[in-house]
Design a protein around this motif. Structure first.
Motif, PDB file in Angstrom:
ATOM      1  N   UNK A   1       4.574  12.845   3.547  1.00  0.00           N
ATOM      2  CA  UNK A   1       4.785  12.665   2.109  1.00  0.00           C
ATOM      3  C   UNK A   1       5.036  14.006   1.443  1.00  0.00           C
ATOM      4  N   UNK A   2       4.270  15.030   1.857  1.00  0.00           N
ATOM      5  CA  UNK A   2       4.461  16.362   1.273  1.00  0.00           C
ATOM      6  C   UNK A   2       5.854  16.900   1.576  1.00  0.00           C
ATOM      7  N   UNK A   3       6.346  16.655   2.800  1.00  0.00           N
ATOM      8  CA  UNK A   3       7.699  17.091   3.155  1.00  0.00           C
ATOM      9  C   UNK A   3       8.742  16.413   2.278  1.00  0.00           C
ATOM     10  N   UNK A   4       8.620  15.110   2.107  1.00  0.00           N
ATOM     11  CA  UNK A   4       9.584  14.366   1.290  1.00  0.00           C
ATOM     12  C   UNK A   4       9.584  14.878  -0.146  1.00  0.00           C
ATOM     13  N   UNK A   5       8.392  15.110  -0.673  1.00  0.00           N
ATOM     14  CA  UNK A   5       8.288  15.606  -2.048  1.00  0.00           C
ATOM     15  C   UNK A   5       8.903  16.994  -2.177  1.00  0.00           C
ATOM     16  N   UNK A   6       8.708  17.835  -1.161  1.00  0.00           N
ATOM     17  CA  UNK A   6       9.281  19.180  -1.193  1.00  0.00           C
ATOM     18  C   UNK A   6      10.795  19.138  -1.097  1.00  0.00           C
ATOM     19  N   UNK A   7      11.326  18.299  -0.234  1.00  0.00           N
ATOM     20  CA  UNK A   7      12.773  18.208  -0.065  1.00  0.00           C
ATOM     21  C   UNK A   7      13.462  17.887  -1.385  1.00  0.00           C
ATOM     22  N   UNK A   8      12.906  16.938  -2.106  1.00  0.00           N
ATOM     23  CA  UNK A   8      13.549  16.512  -3.350  1.00  0.00           C
ATOM     24  C   UNK A   8      13.029  17.270  -4.571  1.00  0.00           C
ATOM     25  N   UNK A   9      11.806  17.763  -4.472  1.00  0.00           N
ATOM     26  CA  UNK A   9      11.058  18.310  -5.608  1.00  0.00           C
ATOM     27  C   UNK A   9      10.773  17.196  -6.610  1.00  0.00           C
ATOM     28  N   UNK A  10      10.058  16.198  -6.102  1.00  0.00           N
ATOM     29  CA  UNK A  10       9.564  15.109  -6.938  1.00  0.00           C
ATOM     30  C   UNK A  10       8.056  15.025  -6.745  1.00  0.00           C
ATOM     31  N   UNK A  11       7.390  14.362  -7.654  1.00  0.00           N
ATOM     32  CA  UNK A  11       5.941  14.256  -7.587  1.00  0.00           C
ATOM     33  C   UNK A  11       5.517  13.475  -6.348  1.00  0.00           C
ATOM     34  N   UNK A  12       4.456  13.961  -5.693  1.00  0.00           N
ATOM     35  CA  UNK A  12       3.985  13.271  -4.491  1.00  0.00           C
ATOM     36  C   UNK A  12       3.558  11.840  -4.792  1.00  0.00           C
ATOM     37  N   UNK A  13       3.050  11.597  -5.989  1.00  0.00           N
ATOM     38  CA  UNK A  13       2.640  10.228  -6.331  1.00  0.00           C
ATOM     39  C   UNK A  13       3.835   9.285  -6.292  1.00  0.00           C
ATOM     40  N   UNK A  14       4.985   9.751  -6.757  1.00  0.00           N
ATOM     41  CA  UNK A  14       6.194   8.921  -6.693  1.00  0.00           C
ATOM     42  C   UNK A  14       6.590   8.660  -5.247  1.00  0.00           C
ATOM     43  N   UNK A  15       6.478   9.688  -4.411  1.00  0.00           N
ATOM     44  CA  UNK A  15       6.833   9.522  -2.999  1.00  0.00           C
ATOM     45  C   UNK A  15       5.887   8.541  -2.323  1.00  0.00           C
ATOM     46  N   UNK A  16       4.582   8.664  -2.585  1.00  0.00           N
ATOM     47  CA  UNK A  16       3.621   7.740  -1.973  1.00  0.00           C
ATOM     48  C   UNK A  16       3.935   6.298  -2.354  1.00  0.00           C
ATOM     49  N   UNK A  17       4.253   6.083  -3.617  1.00  0.00           N
ATOM     50  CA  UNK A  17       4.593   4.728  -4.067  1.00  0.00           C
ATOM     51  C   UNK A  17       5.827   4.212  -3.343  1.00  0.00           C
ATOM     52  N   UNK A  18       6.820   5.063  -3.205  1.00  0.00           N
ATOM     53  CA  UNK A  18       8.048   4.661  -2.516  1.00  0.00           C
ATOM     54  C   UNK A  18       7.779   4.371  -1.045  1.00  0.00           C
ATOM     55  N   UNK A  19       6.972   5.216  -0.391  1.00  0.00           N
ATOM     56  CA  UNK A  19       6.659   5.008   1.022  1.00  0.00           C
ATOM     57  C   UNK A  19       5.888   3.700   1.197  1.00  0.00           C
ATOM     58  N   UNK A  20       4.984   3.416   0.284  1.00  0.00           N
ATOM     59  CA  UNK A  20       4.246   2.148   0.362  1.00  0.00           C
ATOM     60  C   UNK A  20       5.190   0.959   0.249  1.00  0.00           C
ATOM     61  N   UNK A  21       6.187   1.067  -0.635  1.00  0.00           N
ATOM     62  CA  UNK A  21       7.158  -0.015  -0.801  1.00  0.00           C
ATOM     63  C   UNK A  21       8.032  -0.183   0.444  1.00  0.00           C
ATOM     64  N   UNK A  22       8.196   0.910   1.212  1.00  0.00           N
ATOM     65  CA  UNK A  22       9.026   0.886   2.418  1.00  0.00           C
ATOM     66  C   UNK A  22       8.206   0.658   3.680  1.00  0.00           C
ATOM     67  N   UNK A  23       6.929   0.335   3.523  1.00  0.00           N
ATOM     68  CA  UNK A  23       6.014   0.297   4.665  1.00  0.00           C
ATOM     69  C   UNK A  23       6.546  -0.553   5.817  1.00  0.00           C
ATOM     70  N   UNK A  24       7.156  -1.665   5.524  1.00  0.00           N
ATOM     71  CA  UNK A  24       7.655  -2.544   6.573  1.00  0.00           C
ATOM     72  C   UNK A  24       8.872  -2.015   7.292  1.00  0.00           C
ATOM     73  N   UNK A  25       9.503  -0.977   6.738  1.00  0.00           N
ATOM     74  CA  UNK A  25      10.720  -0.424   7.325  1.00  0.00           C
ATOM     75  C   UNK A  25      10.477   0.878   8.075  1.00  0.00           C
ATOM     76  N   UNK A  26       9.295   1.461   7.941  1.00  0.00           N
ATOM     77  CA  UNK A  26       9.039   2.781   8.494  1.00  0.00           C
ATOM     78  C   UNK A  26       8.027   2.739   9.631  1.00  0.00           C
ATOM     79  N   UNK A  27       8.166   3.675  10.550  1.00  0.00           N
ATOM     80  CA  UNK A  27       7.209   3.862  11.628  1.00  0.00           C
ATOM     81  C   UNK A  27       6.280   5.007  11.260  1.00  0.00           C
TER      82      UNK A  27
END
Length: 382
Positions: free
Chosen positions: A216-242
């Motif tokens: 999550x920290x890597x994703x947030x750094x790549x885009x420079x977005x808040x980690x909370x937004x990334x966590x929410x997005x990752x949770x929404x993608x949970x079924x698609x990610x390993x």
């Protein structure tokens, strides 16, 4: 499933086309690597030269001229080249960051313009930019519209927020000191939380395709977005990610079936462009940049020097000089590596010869200030 630091390095190199040059059209290549850092006009060219066999810079120029590949302010609030079909989702993902950082910047608010003013100006500015307009033309239009002079920094904040593409102006690398802009072909939806959330989910999928596995920290750094937004997005993608376990127990995410080469896969030496994306795409940059070298290649003002990549990791820096490529290694390199770097230098000099043989020369002051060197060689490629 656990994955080692070295295997993470090889995953990045494979997805970034750095384990071996591949035969791809430049448009497809840009799509594969997700985004090319583009602060310096030459860097996307050198990035693709590092990744493609028989790279022809004219192919990138054709793609840029036809707006198949577009340059705009996106991730990390900086210039990137991306596939035109990725632009809308990426820009929507970045909307909260760009809005806060550009229109909320004190240099913008000091002008007396408000968020409401900006929201009223941007649609008409985009209509005016239905064809390429110079920076001076667009600033003049804005001054006429607001009825007052506009400071250059105010215009810079507004243009970096507006969904504008840089229009090519020629020169050795398509873009130069004279800047021109055009409205994006397919305009993103601005100020819409749902569009921003969906865009971020798309950006995360694309990021993992090109740079994963990642935290999550890597994703947030790549885009420079808040980690909370990334966590929410990752949770929404949970079924698609390993989910994987990285070094130190770090939780990593990935696209199922994405390339993960064995950690002993050979990695050829490369002469990487300034600001190459692999140096900036992670919160934990030790994947590619040894911690002891990070401050040597990423300078205090944010300049990221052109680097030697050896066995998949930064091992020094390079710059063109009269007679060849000067390579400075931070630690001793074996003879076969120097031979590989010399071959790369020969190819690079051929690319630069008719365009800009002293590319990046404006950054030579970092060398005059001193860099630690185990060895410095002039690579002529002869």
């Amino acid at each position: 499933m656990a994955i080692t630091a070295r295997a993470l390095n090889r995953s990045t190199l494979a997805r970034q086309l750095l384990l071996g040059r591949e035969s791809l059209d430049v448009v497809d290549a840009v799509r594969r690597v997700v985004a090319l850092q583009a602060q310096h006009p030459a860097s996307p060219y050198l990035a693709l030269w590092n990744r493609l066999s028989d790279f022809d810079p004219a192919g990138l120029e054709t793609a840029v001229d036809g707006f198949q590949v577009v340059k705009s302010t996106l991730m990390r609030i900086t210039l990137h080249m991306v596939h035109a079909e990725d632009y809308r989702a990426f820009r929507e993902a970045m909307e909260p960051t760009l809005r806060a950082s550009r229109l909320g910047d004190a240099r913008f608010t000091a002008s007396g313009l408000t968020l409401d003013d900006a929201d009223a100006l941007v649609p008409d500015l985009l209509k005016y930019a239905d064809r390429p307009r110079t920076s001076a033309e667009m600033r003049g239009w804005l001054e006429e519209r607001v009825g007052a002079p506009m400071e250059p920094v105010t215009w810079r904040m507004l243009r970096q927020y507006a969904p504008l593409w840089h229009a090519p102006v020629g020169g050795p690398w398509s873009f130069g000191t004279v800047q021109s802009y055009v409205a994006a072909d397919t305009l993103p939806v601005l100020t819409d939380p749902d569009a921003a959330a969906e865009g971020l989910r798309t950006l995360i999928r694309r990021y993992l395709e090109g740079f994963g596995p990642a935290s999550v920290a890597d994703m947030a750094q790549f885009a420079l977005v808040q980690r909370a937004r990334v966590r929410t997005a990752v949770q929404a993608l949970a079924g698609e990610l390993e989910q994987l376990e990285g070094p130190g127990g770090t939780v990593l995410y990935d696209i199922p079936g994405a390339p993960r080469p064995a950690e002993d896969t050979p990695a050829p030496p490369r002469l990487m462009a300034m600001w190459d994306s692999i140096l900036l795409a992670y919160a934990d940059r030790s994947r590619v940049v040894p911690p002891a070298y990070r401050k040597l290649v990423t300078r205090v003002n944010g300049d990221v020097l052109p680097t030697l990549l050896v066995d998949g990791h930064v091992a020094g820096v390079w710059r063109p000089v009269d007679g060849g490529i000067e390579a400075t290694a931070f630690h001793p390199l074996p003879g076969p590596v120097w031979q590989g770097l010399a071959a790369e230098a020969r190819s690079l000099r051929a690319l630069l010869a008719d365009r800009d043989p002293r590319v990046y020369s404006r950054y030579d002051h970092w060398w005059t200030k001193g860099l630690p060197a185990a060895e410095t060689r002039l690579l002529t490629g002869d």
